[in-house]
Design a protein around this motif. Structure first.
Motif, PDB file in Angstrom:
ATOM      1  N   GLY A 199     100.486  78.286  -4.410  1.00  0.00           N
ATOM      2  CA  GLY A 199     100.029  77.360  -3.386  1.00  0.00           C
ATOM      3  C   GLY A 199     100.876  76.123  -3.176  1.00  0.00           C
ATOM      4  N   LEU A 200     101.872  75.907  -4.006  1.00  0.00           N
ATOM      5  CA  LEU A 200     102.726  74.732  -3.848  1.00  0.00           C
ATOM      6  C   LEU A 200     103.732  74.953  -2.717  1.00  0.00           C
ATOM      7  CD1 LEU A 200     103.503  73.909  -7.586  1.00  0.00           C
ATOM      8  CD2 LEU A 200     101.797  72.840  -6.104  1.00  0.00           C
ATOM      9  N   GLU A 201     104.130  73.881  -2.071  1.00  0.00           N
ATOM     10  CA  GLU A 201     105.091  73.986  -0.989  1.00  0.00           C
ATOM     11  C   GLU A 201     106.460  74.429  -1.484  1.00  0.00           C
ATOM     12  OE1 GLU A 201     105.290  70.361   1.181  1.00  0.00           O
ATOM     13  OE2 GLU A 201     103.203  70.437   1.848  1.00  0.00           O
ATOM     14  N   ASP A 202     106.787  74.038  -2.694  1.00  0.00           N
ATOM     15  CA  ASP A 202     108.092  74.340  -3.272  1.00  0.00           C
ATOM     16  C   ASP A 202     107.901  74.763  -4.719  1.00  0.00           C
ATOM     17  OD1 ASP A 202     110.667  74.397  -4.267  1.00  0.00           O
ATOM     18  OD2 ASP A 202     111.274  72.504  -3.345  1.00  0.00           O
ATOM     19  N   PRO A 203     108.454  75.921  -5.136  1.00  0.00           N
ATOM     20  CA  PRO A 203     108.343  76.347  -6.535  1.00  0.00           C
ATOM     21  C   PRO A 203     108.866  75.304  -7.515  1.00  0.00           C
ATOM     22  CG  PRO A 203     109.179  78.140  -5.167  1.00  0.00           C
ATOM     23  CD  PRO A 203     109.169  76.914  -4.303  1.00  0.00           C
ATOM     24  N   ALA A 204     109.751  74.430  -7.044  1.00  0.00           N
ATOM     25  CA  ALA A 204     110.296  73.393  -7.919  1.00  0.00           C
ATOM     26  C   ALA A 204     109.242  72.365  -8.312  1.00  0.00           C
ATOM     27  CB  ALA A 204     111.472  72.695  -7.240  1.00  0.00           C
ATOM     28  N   GLN A 205     108.059  72.419  -7.675  1.00  0.00           N
ATOM     29  CA  GLN A 205     106.983  71.500  -8.021  1.00  0.00           C
ATOM     30  C   GLN A 205     106.121  72.019  -9.168  1.00  0.00           C
ATOM     31  OE1 GLN A 205     105.196  71.396  -4.069  1.00  0.00           O
ATOM     32  NE2 GLN A 205     106.006  69.349  -3.705  1.00  0.00           N
ATOM     33  N   ALA A 206     106.299  73.274  -9.552  1.00  0.00           N
ATOM     34  CA  ALA A 206     105.511  73.860 -10.644  1.00  0.00           C
ATOM     35  C   ALA A 206     105.943  73.263 -11.975  1.00  0.00           C
ATOM     36  CB  ALA A 206     105.686  75.377 -10.662  1.00  0.00           C
ATOM     37  N   PHE A 207     105.017  73.212 -12.928  1.00  0.00           N
ATOM     38  CA  PHE A 207     105.304  72.508 -14.173  1.00  0.00           C
ATOM     39  C   PHE A 207     106.495  73.078 -14.949  1.00  0.00           C
ATOM     40  CE2 PHE A 207     102.112  75.571 -15.736  1.00  0.00           C
ATOM     41  CZ  PHE A 207     102.653  75.962 -16.942  1.00  0.00           C
ATOM     42  N   PRO A 208     106.797  74.389 -14.907  1.00  0.00           N
ATOM     43  CA  PRO A 208     108.009  74.838 -15.607  1.00  0.00           C
ATOM     44  C   PRO A 208     109.279  74.214 -15.033  1.00  0.00           C
ATOM     45  CG  PRO A 208     106.535  76.692 -15.258  1.00  0.00           C
ATOM     46  CD  PRO A 208     106.000  75.546 -14.446  1.00  0.00           C
ATOM     47  N   SER A 209     109.324  74.054 -13.723  1.00  0.00           N
ATOM     48  CA  SER A 209     110.491  73.421 -13.101  1.00  0.00           C
ATOM     49  C   SER A 209     110.568  71.937 -13.445  1.00  0.00           C
ATOM     50  CB  SER A 209     110.439  73.595 -11.579  1.00  0.00           C
ATOM     51  OG  SER A 209     110.631  74.946 -11.221  1.00  0.00           O
ATOM     52  N   LEU A 210     109.415  71.300 -13.567  1.00  0.00           N
ATOM     53  CA  LEU A 210     109.401  69.891 -13.953  1.00  0.00           C
ATOM     54  C   LEU A 210     109.892  69.723 -15.389  1.00  0.00           C
ATOM     55  CD1 LEU A 210     105.994  68.785 -12.375  1.00  0.00           C
ATOM     56  CD2 LEU A 210     108.292  68.662 -11.390  1.00  0.00           C
ATOM     57  N   ILE A 211     109.588  70.709 -16.233  1.00  0.00           N
ATOM     58  CA  ILE A 211     110.123  70.711 -17.596  1.00  0.00           C
ATOM     59  C   ILE A 211     111.639  70.830 -17.552  1.00  0.00           C
ATOM     60  CG2 ILE A 211     110.250  72.049 -19.733  1.00  0.00           C
ATOM     61  CD1 ILE A 211     107.669  70.478 -19.524  1.00  0.00           C
ATOM     62  N   GLN A 212     112.141  71.681 -16.675  1.00  0.00           N
ATOM     63  CA  GLN A 212     113.598  71.823 -16.538  1.00  0.00           C
ATOM     64  C   GLN A 212     114.234  70.498 -16.133  1.00  0.00           C
ATOM     65  OE1 GLN A 212     115.853  75.022 -16.664  1.00  0.00           O
ATOM     66  NE2 GLN A 212     116.873  73.117 -17.256  1.00  0.00           N
ATOM     67  N   GLN A 213     113.576  69.768 -15.247  1.00  0.00           N
ATOM     68  CA  GLN A 213     114.103  68.475 -14.821  1.00  0.00           C
ATOM     69  C   GLN A 213     114.200  67.504 -15.997  1.00  0.00           C
ATOM     70  OE1 GLN A 213     111.912  66.957 -11.412  1.00  0.00           O
ATOM     71  NE2 GLN A 213     111.956  68.954 -10.404  1.00  0.00           N
ATOM     72  N   LYS A 214     113.197  67.505 -16.848  1.00  0.00           N
ATOM     73  CA  LYS A 214     113.233  66.647 -18.029  1.00  0.00           C
ATOM     74  C   LYS A 214     114.379  67.052 -18.952  1.00  0.00           C
ATOM     75  CE  LYS A 214     108.248  65.659 -18.210  1.00  0.00           C
ATOM     76  NZ  LYS A 214     108.354  64.171 -18.234  1.00  0.00           N
ATOM     77  N   ILE A 215     114.556  68.341 -19.114  1.00  0.00           N
ATOM     78  CA  ILE A 215     115.629  68.860 -19.958  1.00  0.00           C
ATOM     79  C   ILE A 215     116.989  68.460 -19.406  1.00  0.00           C
ATOM     80  CG2 ILE A 215     116.792  71.013 -20.615  1.00  0.00           C
ATOM     81  CD1 ILE A 215     113.969  72.229 -20.927  1.00  0.00           C
ATOM     82  N   ASP A 216     117.163  68.617 -18.104  1.00  0.00           N
ATOM     83  CA  ASP A 216     118.437  68.258 -17.469  1.00  0.00           C
ATOM     84  C   ASP A 216     118.717  66.767 -17.593  1.00  0.00           C
ATOM     85  OD1 ASP A 216     118.745  70.891 -16.781  1.00  0.00           O
ATOM     86  OD2 ASP A 216     118.123  70.638 -14.694  1.00  0.00           O
ATOM     87  N   HIS A 217     117.651  65.969 -17.453  1.00  0.00           N
ATOM     88  CA  HIS A 217     117.811  64.518 -17.548  1.00  0.00           C
ATOM     89  C   HIS A 217     118.320  64.104 -18.919  1.00  0.00           C
ATOM     90  CE1 HIS A 217     117.075  60.290 -16.720  1.00  0.00           C
ATOM     91  NE2 HIS A 217     116.395  60.196 -17.851  1.00  0.00           N
ATOM     92  N   LEU A 218     117.894  64.833 -19.940  1.00  0.00           N
ATOM     93  CA  LEU A 218     118.316  64.542 -21.311  1.00  0.00           C
ATOM     94  C   LEU A 218     119.563  65.325 -21.719  1.00  0.00           C
ATOM     95  CD1 LEU A 218     114.803  64.514 -23.029  1.00  0.00           C
ATOM     96  CD2 LEU A 218     116.230  62.534 -22.454  1.00  0.00           C
ATOM     97  N   ASN A 219     120.064  66.134 -20.775  1.00  0.00           N
ATOM     98  CA  ASN A 219     121.267  66.921 -21.016  1.00  0.00           C
ATOM     99  C   ASN A 219     121.116  67.839 -22.226  1.00  0.00           C
ATOM    100  OD1 ASN A 219     123.874  67.729 -20.260  1.00  0.00           O
ATOM    101  ND2 ASN A 219     124.838  66.310 -21.709  1.00  0.00           N
ATOM    102  N   LEU A 220     119.946  68.450 -22.352  1.00  0.00           N
ATOM    103  CA  LEU A 220     119.698  69.383 -23.443  1.00  0.00           C
ATOM    104  C   LEU A 220     120.162  70.787 -23.049  1.00  0.00           C
ATOM    105  CD1 LEU A 220     116.089  68.232 -24.423  1.00  0.00           C
ATOM    106  CD2 LEU A 220     118.251  67.620 -25.539  1.00  0.00           C
TER     107      LEU A 220
END
Length: 224
Positions: free
Chosen positions: A57-78
């Motif tokens: 139901g989200l407009e963009d799959p990037a809004q789902a919590f797994p993608s948000l986890i990826q964003q946190k990971i990328d931010h920390l360069n893990l």
């Protein structure tokens, strides 16, 4: 957390519902070969679940919590990439049926989010428990060093108080038996809040997924 509005909607909607794209990092040198090598060197976090994981139901799959986890990971360069293996409408039996195919890819952290649809269909808790254990055993056998995280779920009280209690207890029992990290309720702080759920009252909005990601993140970090 267990609001009646959430619970009454849950029985009507979630049963009827039959990824994250990692952010590409530009390399200053090395071109395409360096990018491929970098991707191959990353560890994999796989989210194995139903519509809640899939981001229904989200407009963009990037809004789902797994993608948000990826964003946190990328931010920390893990050195981790997230794979969203959520399928709307999935039961534990469905997960059991596709786990071998999923495990064809290397997995370092496995997040297991299944069971809600079992509860809504009144599937015996023994069967749900066996299926979750089967999936867990498969992951352990194929990737013995992989870390496994289990997320818990609840069912509506109209399924019967005894069943609801037995169902809720499935998850901590599985987690304890297998020494798994455990998130007691995936929708903690989201379920029952109209502002954080879509019109069906079940599936979280983008803001709801942000809360799920925030709640899950500390547990995930312990396993990285």
């Amino acid at each position: 957390m267990k609001s009646l509005s959430y619970i009454s909607s849950l029985i009507l909607v979630l049963v009827l519902q039959s990824c994250s794209d990692p952010k590409t990092t530009k390399q200053s040198t090395g071109g395409t070969n360096a990018m491929v090598k970098n991707a191959e060197n990353k560890n994999t976090i796989l989210f194995f679940g139903d519509s809640l994981t899939a981001g229904y139901g989200l407009e963009d799959p990037a809004q789902a919590f797994p993608s948000l986890i990826q964003q946190k990971i990328d931010h920390l360069n893990l050195p981790y990439k997230v794979v969203n293996a959520g399928v709307s409408g999935e039961t534990t039996a469905g997960g059991k049926g596709r786990i071998d195919w999923i495990l064809k890819q290397k997995i370092d952290v496995f997040v297991l989010e299944l069971g809600a649809n079992d509860g809504l269909r009144g599937i015996p808790v023994e069967e749900t428990s066996r299926n979750l254990q089967f999936i867990t055993d498969k992951v352990k056998a194929k990737y013995p060093n992989a870390r496994i995280i289990l997320t818990g779920m609840m069912v509506p009280p109209n399924m019967g108080a005894d069943y609801a209690k037995a169902f809720e207890q499935i998850f901590p029992k599985i987690a304890t038996k297998n020494s798994m990290s455990f998130m007691p309720f995936l929708l903690e702080g989201v379920a029952g809040d109209r502002k954080l759920n879509q019109g069906d009252g079940i599936h979280p909005t983008a803001e709801g997924h942000k809360i799920i990601a925030e709640n899950l993140w500390p547990i995930l970090v312990e396993n990285l």
